[in-house]
Design a protein around this motif. Structure first.
Motif, PDB file in Angstrom:
ATOM      1  N   GLY A  46       6.876 -10.373  -8.232  1.00  0.00           N
ATOM      2  CA  GLY A  46       8.072 -10.625  -9.033  1.00  0.00           C
ATOM      3  C   GLY A  46       8.511 -12.063  -9.103  1.00  0.00           C
ATOM      4  N   PHE A  47       7.609 -12.994  -8.777  1.00  0.00           N
ATOM      5  CA  PHE A  47       7.939 -14.416  -8.758  1.00  0.00           C
ATOM      6  C   PHE A  47       6.771 -15.209  -9.314  1.00  0.00           C
ATOM      7  CE2 PHE A  47      10.115 -12.085  -5.471  1.00  0.00           C
ATOM      8  CZ  PHE A  47      11.436 -12.414  -5.710  1.00  0.00           C
ATOM      9  N   GLY A  48       6.984 -16.498  -9.534  1.00  0.00           N
ATOM     10  CA  GLY A  48       6.003 -17.311 -10.238  1.00  0.00           C
ATOM     11  C   GLY A  48       4.735 -17.599  -9.453  1.00  0.00           C
ATOM     12  N   ALA A  49       3.696 -17.981 -10.190  1.00  0.00           N
ATOM     13  CA  ALA A  49       2.417 -18.340  -9.580  1.00  0.00           C
ATOM     14  C   ALA A  49       2.559 -19.597  -8.735  1.00  0.00           C
ATOM     15  CB  ALA A  49       1.371 -18.555 -10.672  1.00  0.00           C
ATOM     16  N   GLY A  50       1.840 -19.628  -7.628  1.00  0.00           N
ATOM     17  CA  GLY A  50       1.815 -20.806  -6.775  1.00  0.00           C
ATOM     18  C   GLY A  50       2.924 -20.891  -5.758  1.00  0.00           C
ATOM     19  N   GLY A  51       3.827 -19.930  -5.744  1.00  0.00           N
ATOM     20  CA  GLY A  51       4.948 -19.961  -4.821  1.00  0.00           C
ATOM     21  C   GLY A  51       4.648 -19.258  -3.508  1.00  0.00           C
ATOM     22  N   PRO A  52       5.638 -19.187  -2.618  1.00  0.00           N
ATOM     23  CA  PRO A  52       5.419 -18.620  -1.284  1.00  0.00           C
ATOM     24  C   PRO A  52       5.192 -17.116  -1.259  1.00  0.00           C
ATOM     25  CG  PRO A  52       7.724 -19.204  -1.603  1.00  0.00           C
ATOM     26  CD  PRO A  52       6.990 -19.753  -2.772  1.00  0.00           C
ATOM     27  N   THR A  53       5.484 -16.424  -2.352  1.00  0.00           N
ATOM     28  CA  THR A  53       5.125 -15.008  -2.434  1.00  0.00           C
ATOM     29  C   THR A  53       3.750 -14.839  -3.085  1.00  0.00           C
ATOM     30  OG1 THR A  53       6.352 -14.870  -4.512  1.00  0.00           O
ATOM     31  CG2 THR A  53       7.488 -14.152  -2.522  1.00  0.00           C
ATOM     32  N   ASP A  54       3.458 -15.677  -4.048  1.00  0.00           N
ATOM     33  CA  ASP A  54       2.213 -15.561  -4.812  1.00  0.00           C
ATOM     34  C   ASP A  54       0.989 -15.920  -3.976  1.00  0.00           C
ATOM     35  OD1 ASP A  54       0.813 -15.385  -7.527  1.00  0.00           O
ATOM     36  OD2 ASP A  54       0.292 -17.421  -6.916  1.00  0.00           O
ATOM     37  N   ILE A  55       1.095 -16.946  -3.144  1.00  0.00           N
ATOM     38  CA  ILE A  55      -0.067 -17.415  -2.378  1.00  0.00           C
ATOM     39  C   ILE A  55      -0.607 -16.332  -1.443  1.00  0.00           C
ATOM     40  CG2 ILE A  55      -0.828 -19.081  -0.633  1.00  0.00           C
ATOM     41  CD1 ILE A  55       1.104 -21.106  -1.990  1.00  0.00           C
ATOM     42  N   PRO A  56       0.226 -15.702  -0.603  1.00  0.00           N
ATOM     43  CA  PRO A  56      -0.306 -14.613   0.238  1.00  0.00           C
ATOM     44  C   PRO A  56      -0.791 -13.423  -0.585  1.00  0.00           C
ATOM     45  CG  PRO A  56       1.809 -15.391   1.065  1.00  0.00           C
ATOM     46  CD  PRO A  56       1.625 -15.994  -0.284  1.00  0.00           C
ATOM     47  N   ALA A  57      -0.081 -13.119  -1.685  1.00  0.00           N
ATOM     48  CA  ALA A  57      -0.473 -11.979  -2.520  1.00  0.00           C
ATOM     49  C   ALA A  57      -1.883 -12.164  -3.063  1.00  0.00           C
ATOM     50  CB  ALA A  57       0.516 -11.802  -3.659  1.00  0.00           C
ATOM     51  N   ARG A  58      -2.202 -13.363  -3.520  1.00  0.00           N
ATOM     52  CA  ARG A  58      -3.529 -13.610  -4.084  1.00  0.00           C
ATOM     53  C   ARG A  58      -4.618 -13.533  -3.016  1.00  0.00           C
ATOM     54  NH1 ARG A  58      -3.549 -14.946  -9.329  1.00  0.00           N
ATOM     55  NH2 ARG A  58      -1.473 -15.322 -10.200  1.00  0.00           N
ATOM     56  N   PHE A  59      -4.312 -13.985  -1.824  1.00  0.00           N
ATOM     57  CA  PHE A  59      -5.296 -13.867  -0.738  1.00  0.00           C
ATOM     58  C   PHE A  59      -5.580 -12.394  -0.463  1.00  0.00           C
ATOM     59  CE2 PHE A  59      -6.857 -13.484   3.515  1.00  0.00           C
ATOM     60  CZ  PHE A  59      -7.606 -14.617   3.745  1.00  0.00           C
ATOM     61  N   ILE A  60      -4.516 -11.609  -0.295  1.00  0.00           N
ATOM     62  CA  ILE A  60      -4.687 -10.185  -0.015  1.00  0.00           C
ATOM     63  C   ILE A  60      -5.436  -9.502  -1.154  1.00  0.00           C
ATOM     64  CG2 ILE A  60      -3.477  -7.993   0.311  1.00  0.00           C
ATOM     65  CD1 ILE A  60      -3.234  -9.768   2.741  1.00  0.00           C
ATOM     66  N   ALA A  61      -5.066  -9.822  -2.396  1.00  0.00           N
ATOM     67  CA  ALA A  61      -5.714  -9.196  -3.556  1.00  0.00           C
ATOM     68  C   ALA A  61      -7.206  -9.509  -3.599  1.00  0.00           C
ATOM     69  CB  ALA A  61      -5.029  -9.661  -4.841  1.00  0.00           C
ATOM     70  N   ASN A  62      -7.568 -10.753  -3.354  1.00  0.00           N
ATOM     71  CA  ASN A  62      -8.978 -11.142  -3.398  1.00  0.00           C
ATOM     72  C   ASN A  62      -9.790 -10.399  -2.347  1.00  0.00           C
ATOM     73  OD1 ASN A  62      -8.582 -12.933  -5.503  1.00  0.00           O
ATOM     74  ND2 ASN A  62      -8.286 -14.706  -4.177  1.00  0.00           N
ATOM     75  N   LYS A  63      -9.247 -10.306  -1.147  1.00  0.00           N
ATOM     76  CA  LYS A  63      -9.964  -9.624  -0.071  1.00  0.00           C
ATOM     77  C   LYS A  63     -10.002  -8.121  -0.287  1.00  0.00           C
ATOM     78  CE  LYS A  63     -10.865 -13.409   2.114  1.00  0.00           C
ATOM     79  NZ  LYS A  63     -12.254 -13.932   2.134  1.00  0.00           N
ATOM     80  N   LEU A  64      -8.922  -7.553  -0.828  1.00  0.00           N
ATOM     81  CA  LEU A  64      -8.915  -6.125  -1.148  1.00  0.00           C
ATOM     82  C   LEU A  64      -9.979  -5.802  -2.202  1.00  0.00           C
ATOM     83  CD1 LEU A  64      -5.243  -4.751  -1.369  1.00  0.00           C
ATOM     84  CD2 LEU A  64      -7.094  -3.960   0.114  1.00  0.00           C
ATOM     85  N   SER A  65     -10.139  -6.691  -3.164  1.00  0.00           N
ATOM     86  CA  SER A  65     -11.176  -6.489  -4.180  1.00  0.00           C
ATOM     87  C   SER A  65     -12.545  -6.331  -3.524  1.00  0.00           C
ATOM     88  CB  SER A  65     -11.207  -7.669  -5.155  1.00  0.00           C
ATOM     89  OG  SER A  65     -10.003  -7.780  -5.873  1.00  0.00           O
ATOM     90  N   ASP A  66     -12.802  -7.155  -2.520  1.00  0.00           N
ATOM     91  CA  ASP A  66     -14.100  -7.112  -1.829  1.00  0.00           C
ATOM     92  C   ASP A  66     -14.292  -5.797  -1.087  1.00  0.00           C
ATOM     93  OD1 ASP A  66     -14.565  -9.680  -2.753  1.00  0.00           O
ATOM     94  OD2 ASP A  66     -13.889 -10.644  -0.892  1.00  0.00           O
ATOM     95  N   VAL A  67     -13.267  -5.371  -0.337  1.00  0.00           N
ATOM     96  CA  VAL A  67     -13.445  -4.201   0.536  1.00  0.00           C
ATOM     97  C   VAL A  67     -13.297  -2.880  -0.214  1.00  0.00           C
ATOM     98  CG1 VAL A  67     -12.776  -5.458   2.601  1.00  0.00           C
ATOM     99  CG2 VAL A  67     -11.025  -4.235   1.306  1.00  0.00           C
ATOM    100  N   LEU A  68     -12.578  -2.876  -1.323  1.00  0.00           N
ATOM    101  CA  LEU A  68     -12.411  -1.642  -2.094  1.00  0.00           C
ATOM    102  C   LEU A  68     -13.481  -1.478  -3.171  1.00  0.00           C
ATOM    103  CD1 LEU A  68      -8.524  -1.529  -2.618  1.00  0.00           C
ATOM    104  CD2 LEU A  68      -9.894  -0.129  -1.051  1.00  0.00           C
ATOM    105  N   GLY A  69     -14.136  -2.570  -3.527  1.00  0.00           N
ATOM    106  CA  GLY A  69     -15.177  -2.487  -4.540  1.00  0.00           C
ATOM    107  C   GLY A  69     -14.668  -2.394  -5.959  1.00  0.00           C
ATOM    108  N   GLN A  70     -13.383  -2.682  -6.150  1.00  0.00           N
ATOM    109  CA  GLN A  70     -12.780  -2.710  -7.481  1.00  0.00           C
ATOM    110  C   GLN A  70     -11.873  -3.931  -7.574  1.00  0.00           C
ATOM    111  OE1 GLN A  70     -13.416  -0.838 -10.020  1.00  0.00           O
ATOM    112  NE2 GLN A  70     -14.480   0.917  -9.109  1.00  0.00           N
ATOM    113  N   PRO A  71     -11.710  -4.502  -8.778  1.00  0.00           N
ATOM    114  CA  PRO A  71     -10.836  -5.677  -8.908  1.00  0.00           C
ATOM    115  C   PRO A  71      -9.387  -5.345  -8.559  1.00  0.00           C
ATOM    116  CG  PRO A  71     -12.210  -5.390 -10.863  1.00  0.00           C
ATOM    117  CD  PRO A  71     -12.350  -4.132 -10.058  1.00  0.00           C
TER     118      PRO A  71
END
Length: 333
Positions: A46-71
């Motif tokens: 719910g906040f802009g790209a590059g901020g303190p909420t977005d940075i951890p979210a993108r890390f988690i999303a990228n790693k989840l993509s790897d372990v779940l096998g879906q984007p």
């Protein structure tokens, strides 16, 4: 005759066995068809790209993509302090294919707005991913290098100092108003849509004061583009050992924010378990710890029940302040 009976019996048993195999195969196919995930997952922020909420979210999303096998795709919806993202989550089926980076803004929004459009019970907790403290950021244009000298400056210039918030009733606004009361100063509020925009305005000297998650201001502090007067942590942060706490400056003021992953209420328990069991190891990785702790935050996971308790406690804490300051209002549609 006996042979004929035997042949008929075998034929009946064969038909029954075949029917059983067909039913079993159908059941297995149904299970396979229901396997999660089968397609792209959206993670709403719910906040802009590059901020303190977005940075951890993108890390988690990228790693989840790897372990779940879906984007797992992050979608930023920087409007109304996260309200639009939460509404978007709840407008979708509760099937685990739309997730929310839930934050302490969610209980704030429910307490703040009479017509926010959802309640905390509409969210289903999965896990915490971070806790973080705030820094009191000050523009270089203000001639103060400590919290005490800032308070003295604000008292000498009543109403001239501006402070930034992210939308009406944000955590930043609540804390700024609490600090005003404790320090005996008066500031003027300027609302913004997102943290990165505020930091740019702070560096340019067009806004004076901002209570920000440290992750969003440490790089600018290191490059001496802004000042950090104090932090809201109980002790000095490991990555900011030279910055005192507000408590050290004589005010009993300890505040923290949190980030978690939530789904819509009604999401199948098996899906919640799958997501929880994949997220917890990601949060435990040294790479994630380095990313989070360099910004002054704490990498932390939890059970769904523990995150639920954090949400409940946050709601109790902010509701009293919102009532004290008369901040409750209607949400602009």
């Amino acid at each position: 005759m006996k042979s004929l009976v035997s042949r008929l019996a075998l034929r009946r048993y064969g038909v029954a066995a075949l029917a059983f195999l067909i039913v079993a195969a159908s059941a297995l196919a149904a299970i396979a068809d229901d396997a999660y995930p089968k397609r792209t997952i959206r993670l709403l922020v719910g906040f802009g790209a590059g901020g303190p909420t977005d940075i951890p979210a993108r890390f988690i999303a990228n790693k989840l993509s790897d372990v779940l096998g879906q984007p797992v795709i992050v979608e930023n919806k920087p409007a109304a302090a996260g309200i639009m993202a939460t509404r978007d989550l709840l407008a979708e089926p509760a099937d685990g294919y739309t997730l929310l980076l839930c934050t302490h803004f969610d209980p704030i929004n429910v307490a703040m707005y009479r017509n926010v459009g959802f309640k905390l019970g509409d969210l289903m907790s999965i896990s915490l991913i971070a806790e973080y403290y705030y820094g009191l950021a000050l523009a270089n244009a203000i001639p103060a290098d400590s919290f005490e000298s800032f308070v003295a400056y604000a008292k000498a210039h009543p109403g001239d100092v501006t402070y930034a918030t992210i939308g009406a009733g944000s955590a930043q606004e609540i804390m700024a108003r609490q600090l005003q009361k404790l320090a005996g100063i008066t500031m003027n509020r300027i609302p913004f849509r997102g943290g990165p925009q505020v930091v740019q305005e702070l560096m340019a000297g067009r806004v004076d004061f901002y209570v920000s998650p440290t992750l969003g201001i440490v790089p600018q502090y290191r490059s001496k583009e802004i000042k950090i007067l104090a932090t809201t942590s109980p002790q000095r942060l490991a990555n900011l050992p030279e910055v005192p706490t507000v408590r050290e400056r004589g005010l009993d003021f300890v505040r923290f924010g949190w980030l978690g992953i939530c789904a819509a209420n009604g999401t199948p328990a098996a899906v919640i378990k799958t997501l929880h069991d994949k997220i917890v190891p990601i949060v435990a990785t040294p790479e994630y710890h380095t990313l989070i702790e360099n910004g002054g935050s704490i990498a932390i996971s939890s059970t769904p029940e523990e995150l639920g308790a954090v949400i409940k406690k946050t709601s109790e804490d902010v509701t009293s302040s919102i009532q004290e300051f008369g901040m409750q209002q209607d949400q602009q549609q």
